[in-house]
Design a protein around this motif. Structure first.
Motif, short mmCIF file in Angstrom:
data_model
loop_
_atom_site.label_atom_id
_atom_site.label_comp_id
_atom_site.label_asym_id
_atom_site.label_seq_id
_atom_site.Cartn_x
_atom_site.Cartn_y
_atom_site.Cartn_z
N GLY A 109 29.56 35.58 60.65
CA GLY A 109 30.87 35.55 61.31
C GLY A 109 31.76 36.68 60.86
O GLY A 109 32.93 36.76 61.25
N GLY A 110 31.22 37.57 60.01
CA GLY A 110 32.05 38.63 59.45
C GLY A 110 32.40 39.70 60.47
O GLY A 110 31.66 39.94 61.42
N GLU A 111 33.54 40.33 60.24
CA GLU A 111 33.94 41.46 61.08
C GLU A 111 33.82 42.71 60.22
O GLU A 111 34.45 42.81 59.14
CB GLU A 111 35.39 41.29 61.55
N ILE A 112 33.00 43.64 60.66
CA ILE A 112 32.82 44.88 59.90
C ILE A 112 34.01 45.78 60.19
O ILE A 112 34.16 46.29 61.30
CB ILE A 112 31.48 45.54 60.24
N LEU A 113 34.86 45.94 59.20
CA LEU A 113 36.10 46.69 59.42
C LEU A 113 35.84 48.19 59.33
O LEU A 113 36.51 48.97 59.95
CB LEU A 113 37.16 46.24 58.42
N PHE A 114 34.87 48.57 58.50
CA PHE A 114 34.28 49.89 58.63
C PHE A 114 32.90 49.86 58.00
O PHE A 114 32.61 49.05 57.13
CB PHE A 114 35.15 51.02 58.04
N GLY A 115 32.03 50.76 58.50
CA GLY A 115 30.64 50.75 58.05
C GLY A 115 30.17 52.10 57.55
O GLY A 115 29.02 52.24 57.13
N ASP A 154 45.43 46.99 54.34
CA ASP A 154 45.98 46.13 55.41
C ASP A 154 45.34 44.75 55.40
O ASP A 154 45.94 43.78 55.87
CB ASP A 154 45.72 46.75 56.79
N HIS A 155 44.11 44.66 54.94
CA HIS A 155 43.41 43.37 54.97
C HIS A 155 43.43 42.65 53.63
O HIS A 155 42.76 41.64 53.46
CB HIS A 155 41.97 43.57 55.46
N THR A 156 44.13 43.21 52.67
CA THR A 156 44.16 42.61 51.34
C THR A 156 45.45 41.81 51.15
O THR A 156 46.53 42.35 51.35
CB THR A 156 44.09 43.72 50.26
N SER A 157 45.31 40.55 50.78
CA SER A 157 46.51 39.72 50.54
C SER A 157 46.65 39.45 49.05
O SER A 157 45.66 39.35 48.33
CB SER A 157 46.40 38.37 51.24
N VAL A 158 47.90 39.29 48.65
CA VAL A 158 48.18 38.99 47.24
C VAL A 158 47.85 37.51 46.99
O VAL A 158 48.16 36.65 47.81
CB VAL A 158 49.67 39.27 46.95
N LEU A 159 47.18 37.25 45.88
CA LEU A 159 46.76 35.88 45.57
C LEU A 159 47.97 35.03 45.13
O LEU A 159 48.97 35.57 44.66
CB LEU A 159 45.71 35.89 44.47
N PRO A 160 47.87 33.71 45.28
CA PRO A 160 49.00 32.86 44.91
C PRO A 160 49.27 32.87 43.40
O PRO A 160 48.44 33.32 42.61
CB PRO A 160 48.56 31.46 45.35
N SER A 161 50.43 32.33 43.02
CA SER A 161 50.78 32.38 41.60
C SER A 161 50.31 31.12 40.86
O SER A 161 50.11 30.07 41.46
CB SER A 161 52.29 32.56 41.43
N ILE A 162 50.14 31.30 39.56
CA ILE A 162 49.76 30.19 38.68
C ILE A 162 50.62 30.28 37.42
O ILE A 162 51.20 31.33 37.15
CB ILE A 162 48.26 30.26 38.27
N GLU A 163 50.67 29.19 36.67
CA GLU A 163 51.43 29.19 35.41
C GLU A 163 50.43 29.40 34.27
O GLU A 163 49.43 28.70 34.20
CB GLU A 163 52.13 27.83 35.28
#
Ligand code: AMP
Ligand code: MG
Length: 625
Positions: A480-486, A224-233
């Protein structure tokens, strides 16, 4: 005034979960909330879990931290039976207790029955959510809810008006209560650690404040917290292993001309068998109009050469006989066709492999050697792909030294860093070596900041357990991090920690993996590889899973276990057998050596404490299997 709220009702019951009994308390509580407290029933979510601490906590954490509900009512599991664990599950999750609600509920129930003495409810606040344990019976749960109902509007008003939490669904709770005059500060981090001071060892928490999430829940949070990185040529030569972001269509046919499939003679099919005069040859790369074949003639042709004008078939050399050649044998003058052929024999027509406009690759395809070959075949020399994450790798621990150095007292060689760096390389990600950080607050903070600044994602090993030098979590929170699980309910890898940190205008992810080398390697494979694959654009980022047959006996652990094993494929098509890699201690890296799969073993229960040779289990396939 009114406050906006959203509610969850969690029924905790083995029998209701197994559908051996009907859940009546959950629906009844929902009815009371909607009819008497005037909450829209669409703003009340419900679910049922068995009396299992991990399952209960999984839902509570999800509803508090992600759905950010205002109120959660649990019903069931508060008594004295062995499996009654709802209060225990709740207790470890709350930041603040709400004993007044407990006193109110128990005193009112005592007026009805002395059995109320045996109820052990816990009520408290996690972040901006109020959790209330109610008894399991329809009557008991309804009496307790009615008892606290008058105080709920004000309680929720205090919670919702003093936090930035945004409820995902809203409802209005009817209330005649006044406005809250006080500012109640709720913990913004996952847990209230304000009383902890990691410079003072005596004040450290003696129980981890982090709930142990089931592996599936931890995986879901990661994804849920992982986003796909932008594209490059990228040029084709650098694109191996990347994921293509656009469909690719052919702009030219392949072959672009009618091409011979064989070495032989281009002929006119209707001439049939018999002797032909041999014209100049056409070889691969020649122009098609170099020669014109007319009736009674033929021309020598090679595989891949364009069919000369006039010809409509090819006779392979094996079906011909030399009739006459020049004296020196360098020129064929006439040959005999031994076999008559049909029009089109041994010719690839234009576009027979790829037609113009045909889609040769679909967006989302991983570019392997064949796909790159395909792109080249349609004339493409560079392509748009998702970038792949840059991963910073940091080892932590005062005891670590570099391999190659003379052994120092009390030290061990850092094996995790090279293991992680090379695993990352093996999977095709860009790995950055951030060295070893000492277990000092300042050193670790500086190393983490540097790692965050140079990467898309950071992986550390060590420093996430309960020791006085385990500083990663508090430092990441300070950054400033949010621990999503520990913590995760698994073996090995219990202290696995996943954090999102705002850094340089972006949100970066940190995997703080346990220090024991096997725990580190297993959790990297299990959690981090799918995350990195998703960032790189993979549509199915998880490891492949197959059923395998055990080649050895296993005693099941209290936690679901990921044992390292070696798959042995049989050539008779049977289900593969797995062999163990030996003692499965989390410090024993030898158990990882040669392992090509992780066996997914269930936790033990009353009925199942071991698995025997020949039984089937699931195996996650590692590496490139
Ligand atoms: P920690 O997670 O920091 O409590 O470490 C747990 C165990 O793993 C300890 O025995 C450490 O010495 C060992 N350990 C931690 N980091 C590494 C590493 N990079 N290489 C080898 N062993 C390590
Ligand atoms: Mg350590």
């Amino acid at each position: 005034m009114s406050v906006t709220i959203s509610c969850g009702i969690l029924t905790v019951s083995d029998r209701c979960f197994a559908q051996e009994a009907k859940d009546e308390s959950g629906p009844n509580l929902k009815r009371i909330l909607s009819e008497e407290a005037k909450i829209n029933s669409s703003d009340i979510i419900t679910t049922i879990v068995p009396d299992d601490i991990i399952r209960i906590q999984g839902v509570l954490v999800d509803w508090c931290d992600r759905k950010k509900l205002s109120l959660i009512l649990t019903t069931g599991g508060t008594g004295f039976a062995t499996r009654d664990v709802t209060p225990e599950a709740t207790k470890h999750l709350i930041d603040k207790e709400a004993p007044g609600l407990v006193v109110a509920m128990i005193s009112s129930s005592l007026q009805v029955t002395p059995m109320a003495m045996l109820s052990r409810p816990v009520c408290g606040i996690r972040k901006s959510t109020l959790i209330v344990n109610l008894p399991g019976s329809v009557k008991g749960s309804q009496e307790c809810l009615r008892c606290i109902l008058p105080a709920l509007p004000h309680a929720l008003d205090l919670l919702t008006s003093n936090t930035s939490a945004v409820a995902t669904t809203h409802s209005t709770l009817a209330s005649g209560q006044h406005k809250c005059p006080h500012q109640h500060k709720l913990a913004t981090a996952s847990h209230d650690r304000s009383r902890e001071d990691f410079h003072k060892v005596a004040l450290r928490a003696r129980k981890s404040p982090y709930p142990m999430l089931p592996v599936e829940e931890a995986m879901r949070i990661i994804m849920d917290h992982t986003s796909v990185l932008p594209s490059i040529e990228l040029p084709l030569h650098d694109a191996l292993g990347h994921v293509i972001t656009d469909d690719v269509h052919a702009t030219q046919p392949l072959p672009p001309f009618p091409a011979s499939i064989k070495d032989g003679y281009a002929v006119i099919a209707s001439d049939g068998t018999g002797t032909r005069t041999v014209l100049d040859p056409v070889t691969a790369g020649d122009k098609p109009d170099k020669v014109t074949v007319v009736s009674g003639t033929c021309c020598r042709i090679t595989t891949g050469a364009p069919l000369p004008s006039g010809a409509d078939a090819v006779v392979q050399v094996e079906d011909t006989e030399l009739v006459k050649s020049s004296e020196d044998g360098t020129i064929e003058l006439s040959v005999k066709m031994l076999r008559a052929v049909d029009i089109g024999t041994d010719i690839r027509p234009i576009g027979c492999d790829i037609s113009v406009g045909q889609r040769v690759l679909e967006s989302g395809t991983i570019l392997g050697p064949s796909e790159l070959g395909l792109l080249a075949a349609v004339g493409v020399n560079q392509t748009k792909v998702n970038s792949r994450p840059v991963v910073a790798v940091l080892s932590t621990g005062n005891e670590l030294q570099e391999p190659g150095e003379l052994p120092k007292p009390g030290h061990v060689y850092d094996s995790n860093r090279v293991l992680l760096l090379s695993s990352l390389k093996e999977y095709g990600f860009v790995a950055k070596d951030m060295g070893i950080a000492k277990d000092s607050y300042e050193f670790l903070k500086e190393s983490l900041t540097s790692a965050l600044s140079q990467s898309d994602i950071v992986v550390t090993s060590g420093g996430v357990s309960m020791g006085e030098k385990d500083l990663l979590k508090p430092i990441l929170e300070e950054l400033g991090g949010e621990i999503l699980f520990g913590r995760v309910f698994m073996k090995p890898g219990k202290p696995t920690t996943f954090v999102q940190v705002p850094f340089g205008g972006k949100t970066k992810l940190v995997f703080a993996l346990p220090g024991n080398p096997v725990s580190c390697a297993v959790t990297f494979q299990l959690f981090m590889v799918p995350c990195l694959r998703k960032m790189s654009g993979w549509k199915c980022p998880h490891h492949n899973k197959i059923a395998v047959k055990l080649g050895f006996d296993i005693s099941l652990d209290q936690r679901p276990e990921y044992q390292r094993a070696v798959l042995q494929w049989k050539d008779n098509g049977e289900i593969p057998l797995v062999a163990t890699t030996g003692i499965q201690q989390s410090s024993r890296l030898l158990s990882m050596s040669n392992a090509n799969c992780l066996l997914q073993l269930p936790s033990r229960d009353e009925k199942h404490s071991k698995l025997s040779v020949g039984e089937m289990v699931n195996a996650l396939l590692l590496k490139h299997l």
